[in-house]
Design an enzyme around this catalytic site. Structure first.
Site, mmCIF file in Angstrom:
data_model
loop_
_atom_site.group_PDB
_atom_site.id
_atom_site.type_symbol
_atom_site.label_atom_id
_atom_site.label_comp_id
_atom_site.label_asym_id
_atom_site.label_seq_id
_atom_site.Cartn_x
_atom_site.Cartn_y
_atom_site.Cartn_z
ATOM 1 N N LYS A 193 4.855 8.855 8.771
ATOM 2 C CA LYS A 193 4.552 8.293 10.098
ATOM 3 C C LYS A 193 5.523 8.781 11.191
ATOM 4 O O LYS A 193 5.382 9.887 11.679
ATOM 5 C CB LYS A 193 4.482 6.774 10.022
ATOM 6 C CG LYS A 193 3.383 6.330 9.013
ATOM 7 C CD LYS A 193 2.772 4.993 9.298
ATOM 8 C CE LYS A 193 1.867 4.545 8.187
ATOM 9 N NZ LYS A 193 0.506 4.293 8.542
ATOM 10 N N TYR B 9 0.858 -1.186 0.000
ATOM 11 C CA TYR B 9 0.000 0.000 0.000
ATOM 12 C C TYR B 9 0.889 1.230 0.000
ATOM 13 O O TYR B 9 1.877 1.296 0.744
ATOM 14 C CB TYR B 9 -0.886 -0.011 1.253
ATOM 15 C CG TYR B 9 -1.774 1.203 1.401
ATOM 16 C CD1 TYR B 9 -2.847 1.417 0.535
ATOM 17 C CD2 TYR B 9 -1.551 2.136 2.416
ATOM 18 C CE1 TYR B 9 -3.674 2.536 0.685
ATOM 19 C CE2 TYR B 9 -2.372 3.243 2.566
ATOM 20 C CZ TYR B 9 -3.426 3.439 1.700
ATOM 21 O OH TYR B 9 -4.238 4.539 1.847
ATOM 22 N N ASP C 291 9.422 2.598 -0.402
ATOM 23 C CA ASP C 291 8.414 3.286 0.391
ATOM 24 C C ASP C 291 8.653 2.894 1.846
ATOM 25 O O ASP C 291 8.278 1.804 2.286
ATOM 26 C CB ASP C 291 7.012 2.881 -0.070
ATOM 27 C CG ASP C 291 5.931 3.604 0.721
ATOM 28 O OD1 ASP C 291 6.274 4.289 1.715
ATOM 29 O OD2 ASP C 291 4.748 3.489 0.352
HETATM 30 C C1 PLP Z 1 3.939 2.043 3.229
HETATM 31 C C2 PLP Z 1 2.948 3.159 3.210
HETATM 32 N N1 PLP Z 1 3.048 4.096 2.260
HETATM 33 C C3 PLP Z 1 2.198 5.133 2.194
HETATM 34 C C4 PLP Z 1 1.174 5.253 3.100
HETATM 35 C C5 PLP Z 1 0.228 6.423 3.015
HETATM 36 O O1 PLP Z 1 0.484 7.288 4.057
HETATM 37 P P1 PLP Z 1 -0.650 8.316 4.568
HETATM 38 O O2 PLP Z 1 -1.707 7.505 5.223
HETATM 39 O O3 PLP Z 1 0.113 9.209 5.510
HETATM 40 O O4 PLP Z 1 -1.120 9.060 3.362
HETATM 41 C C6 PLP Z 1 1.027 4.304 4.102
HETATM 42 C C7 PLP Z 1 -0.072 4.412 5.087
HETATM 43 O O5 PLP Z 1 -0.341 3.554 5.868
HETATM 44 C C8 PLP Z 1 1.937 3.229 4.158
HETATM 45 O O6 PLP Z 1 1.832 2.273 5.089
#
Ligand code: PLP
Length: 425
Positions: A262, A139, A234
């Site tokens: 985060k 994700y 990511d």
């Molecule tokens: C690996 C990863 N990338 C991107 C995101 C998206 O982040 P946000 O919820 O701050 O938009 C998340 C959210 O859980 C994530 O776990």
């Protein structure tokens, strides 16, 4: 749970599902939080929970660490938003360049979604190619290009691809299984000269926890390098969590770009994308890849994040070894208890990440994660909650430890898990 229930009854008529992010909804209704401190959440009905959701990852130092609260309080007295640069932003950028191996230059944004969206734009802007590769169950936020076979809420709610995503944006997103080098090689071969970027969570944290097999990340790095494809890690979850420098430090593999979020915000909204200078120089205003944000680098989030990251840097030896030790104890405890109670599970994880899958099959990819008995997971979640332990309500999320979790918390959690496993036989 009377008060939570009444809030929920009202909320569901006002907000879709009664929540502001889908993963927060669970049956029969979520508890509403009154306050939080250290390792615990306290709900509006007076119940306390040892928290392993930890706001889905940001709270590596637990809820409301006093240093961050104090730093934010000081900043509030000086103004909340300026719309001009600040010294703290420079300090933050310097720190990110120092600790995250691939970062030579960085742009701060407000969410992980924004970070991946813009990192992909840079990769496309640099290569002049449109296609990207992502992995099943990974994700990367809720924007069009990555909402294809995404994990997390998108899986739990049975809509791996969202309505409203134009076919034209999804068609440039090629999806391959995680931990399967052959599948990636094949896609790269078939789309020779057309792929801008490979975007991946180096440890999948949105299909439960899935670890990369030995040598897999190295092989992906070699393949992307050989084919002139930009490799984006990511690290919105793994950044500052597996090690100060994230998964790239932990596994000693340097991607071309990274997305962070985060933990980086210290409990406030902040994220970033960064990487090689030659790539980041393409970003506006110096380059032609447009990116902007009214709230980006606001002084409250920057001060909170900077305080968090400075603490992690100063105490990194202590913090990361403590998290690793606690994580190992919890994973082993869960695994042993489930075996004693004859409940077939896989306990995946590393460092401060873990998840229990209710399946006899080792979980190395999204398909295996889906073989888990979701109804059993829901009962496990419910039982833990009844005993004062809160884990994310979905099989496809990750449980997180923080430095605020004590050995007593872990022991109490294992007692609750034992009772939960017993009830599942
Ligand atoms: C690996 C990863 N990338 C991107 C995101 C998206 O982040 P946000 O919820 O701050 O938009 C998340 C959210 O859980 C994530 O776990």
């Amino acid at each position: 749970m009377k008060t939570s229930k009444s809030f929920y009854e009202k909320a569901k008529g006002l907000m879709p599902g009664g929540v502001n992010s889908p993963v927060r909804a669970f049956e029969p209704y979520p508890f509403f939080t009154d306050h939080a401190e250290g390792s615990r959440l306290f709900d509006v009905d007076g119940n306390a929970y040892i928290d392993y959701c930890m706001a889905y990852g940001p709270l590596l130092l637990g809820h409301a660490p006093s240093e961050i609260v104090e730093a934010v309080r000081r900043q509030l007295g000086k103004g909340t938003m300026y719309g001009t640069p600040t010294e703290a932003e420079v300090e933050l950028a310097e720190l990110l360049v120092e600790v995250v191996p691939c970062v030579e230059m960085v742009r701060v944004v407000n969410s992980g979604t924004e970070a991946t969206m813009h990192a992909l734009r840079v990769a496309r802007g640099c290569t002049g190619k449109d296609k990207i590769v992502k992995f099943e169950g990974c994700y990367h936020g809720a924007h069009d290009y990555v909402l294809v076979q995404a994990g997390s809420g998108a899986t739990a709610f049975g809509a791996p691809t969202s309505l409203g995503v134009p076919k034209d944006s999804a068609k440039n997103t090629l999806v391959v299984p995680f931990n399967n080098l052959g599948a990636l090689e094949e896609v790269v071969e078939k789309n020779q000269g057309e792929i801008a970027a490979v975007l991946m969570e180096p440890v999948v944290g949105n299909a439960g926890v899935i670890l990369p097999r030995n040598g897999y990340l190295q092989a992906v790095r070699r393949l992307t390098e050989k084919n002139g494809i930009i490799l984006i890690f990511d690290e919105v979850i793994t950044g500052f969590r597996l090690a100060l420098g994230g998964a790239q430090e932990y596994f000693q593999i340097t991607p071309d770009m990274v997305t962070l979020g985060k933990i980086m915000g210290g409990g406030f909204p902040m994220a970033a994308f960064g990487g090689k200078k030659e790539l980041m120089q393409l970003v506006s205003p110096v380059g032609k890849v447009y990116q902007a944000g009214t709230l980006s680098g606001n002084p409250i989030s920057v001060v909170a994040g900077l305080t968090m990251l400075n603490i992690l840097r100063e105490k990194k030896t202590l913090i990361y070894s403590q998290l690793e030790r606690q994580g190992d104890a919890l994973r082993k405890g869960l695994s042993d208890l489930a075996e004693d109670r004859k409940v077939p599970v896989q306990v995946n994880g590393l460092a401060s990440m873990f998840q229990v899958f209710f399946t006899p099959q080792p979980v190395f990819d999204y398909k295996a994660a889906q073989s888990s008995d979701k109804a059993k997971f829901q009962r496990y979640h419910r039982k833990l909650m009844e005993r004062g332990v809160f884990i994310p309500p979905s099989q496809f999320e990750t449980c997180f430890l923080s430095t605020a979790h004590s050995e007593e918390d872990v022991a109490e959690t294992l007692e609750a898990a034992d009772a939960a496993f017993q009830s599942l036989r």
